[in-house]
Write an enzyme that holds these catalytic residues in place. Sequence first.
Site, PDB file in Angstrom:
ATOM      1  N   GLY A  54       0.241  -1.592  -2.443  1.00  0.00           N
ATOM      2  CA  GLY A  54       1.038  -1.307  -1.276  1.00  0.00           C
ATOM      3  C   GLY A  54       1.933  -2.483  -0.920  1.00  0.00           C
ATOM      4  O   GLY A  54       1.540  -3.626  -1.052  1.00  0.00           O
ATOM      5  N   THR A  55       3.132  -2.175  -0.468  1.00  0.00           N
ATOM      6  CA  THR A  55       4.158  -3.201  -0.325  1.00  0.00           C
ATOM      7  C   THR A  55       4.970  -2.982   0.937  1.00  0.00           C
ATOM      8  O   THR A  55       5.155  -1.858   1.385  1.00  0.00           O
ATOM      9  CB  THR A  55       5.116  -3.157  -1.537  1.00  0.00           C
ATOM     10  OG1 THR A  55       4.354  -3.153  -2.734  1.00  0.00           O
ATOM     11  CG2 THR A  55       6.075  -4.329  -1.547  1.00  0.00           C
TER      12      THR A  55
END
Length: 533
Positions: free
Chosen positions: A351-352
């Site tokens: 996740g970013t």
Amino acid sequence: MSGNASTRGSAGSRSGGVACGHPVTLDASLEVLRAGGNAFDAVTAGVWCACVAEPLLASPGGGGFFLAVPESGAPRVHDFFAHTPGVRVPLETEEFSEVLVDFGPADQPFHIGWGSVAVPGVVAGLFGLHREFGRMTPREVMAPALAAARDGVVVNDMQGFIASILAPILTASPEVERLFAPGGRPLSEGSLHRQPELADFLEALSHEGEDLFYRGEVAATIDELSRTGGGHIRRADLEGYQVEVRAPLEVEYRGHTIWSNPPPASGGLLVAFGLSLLAGLPPARNGATAGEAGPLELERTARVLDAMQDARHAERLTEKLDRAAATRVLDEATLSRYRARLKGHPRSSRGTTHVSVVDRDGNAAALSLSNGEGCGRAIPGTGMMLNNMLGEADLQPSGFGRWPPDTRLTSMMAPTILRRGDGARLVALGSGGSNRIRSAILQVLTGLLDDGLSLETAISRPRLHVEGDRLEIEGGVEPEIAKELGAWWGEHRIWDAPNLFFGGVHAVEGDGNSVRGAGDPRRGGVAGVIGQG
């Protein structure tokens, strides 16, 4: 001003703009621009604030990548991603456990504990980029994050959703539960999240710099907890951490210049190969008007995704390309060098969040960072959870605990900057979304450059993605086109609506006189500009 809609400075003004994943992150970056900071001060301020406002995506305990295109001087990439420790502890002493995260249609396993933590790079990365490119003091750019941590941030729907999904991680230990799930209830939309410990930690960092984290009190604490808790990190790993500075991958596409994240990261290279394939197809819209996507555009994009679907590194990808297509992006010597740089670098797809900035002086900054899902363990007195980058199945093709020691992890993250063919306008962009990052960025770029779409429309237009052998068709594609694409591809799924699965591209475009920004509504994106007469 913030929102998903693009905005523009007043006529004749000198402007700057920001696009990112949270209104508090946006306000921090704009505040610094108004105070006279440049794009690099603003992106630094925004990322520190993202660690407060988006703490389950961004953390000082994570890692990332920064791309700078300064007004004068060569473009530069700073790799401050997570690094594997120098020594693996025996599996029988490692704290490494599986938790199941409920995504609705199915549970997905993640691995947490001290044994899942890789050496963090965010603190070194932010201080390093600001020291090289910024013009304000560290205390000035960290001030908005300090205020947000002390005063509290109202949890929005996106952060509340993420907290609900990650509940098994947020309740995995008393110290993390106290920070992110008080009373066993994860942060929920509308609640006020105050983080006094994080504020104290950030204030100490603003005075002492990165040595506090890598050589001082925090390093000593991480070393002790990792030794006694079943982790791999030792003080020598922290003391030896280095930001790696590289020339970006540079691609010419239909008269425009595009810079992105080079190997050992994989996302930028995959975008470059996709553009190479597209360069061999006509850019005409085949009857579609500006702002619309006709069948040709979708089919063309799907063909590129087909070429990239099995690409885990450059060598496998180049087996799918003819030599003429490959050499339009990279000559053979460069390809060989990139193959070597990718070899042995385990990949992380996590996740970013992302921040993009263009300032009134013609500087552009794009920064992507991640904390994975978090390891379920916190450092006392810091208010932060460390990453779980070693708990990703994709990193361990031979099984968990077999990662190569003392090696920079690679990533699909691809902060990207486009200089349009006129030489004046810059577009800074990037995305979250794991392996969907490459397809999201590619489709936004082709929307801008081939289809003549506005920034907003290129970002909000429905996307395609290939996952395994299946073509994923986002909700919003015209039914006739979706049906045609599905029949042409074979195995496919048509989504009912737009979805964060397809990434979250936050982008800003400007030339100093006028600026436009757009945040991706799929991931709560916001954008804003300032204008100065």
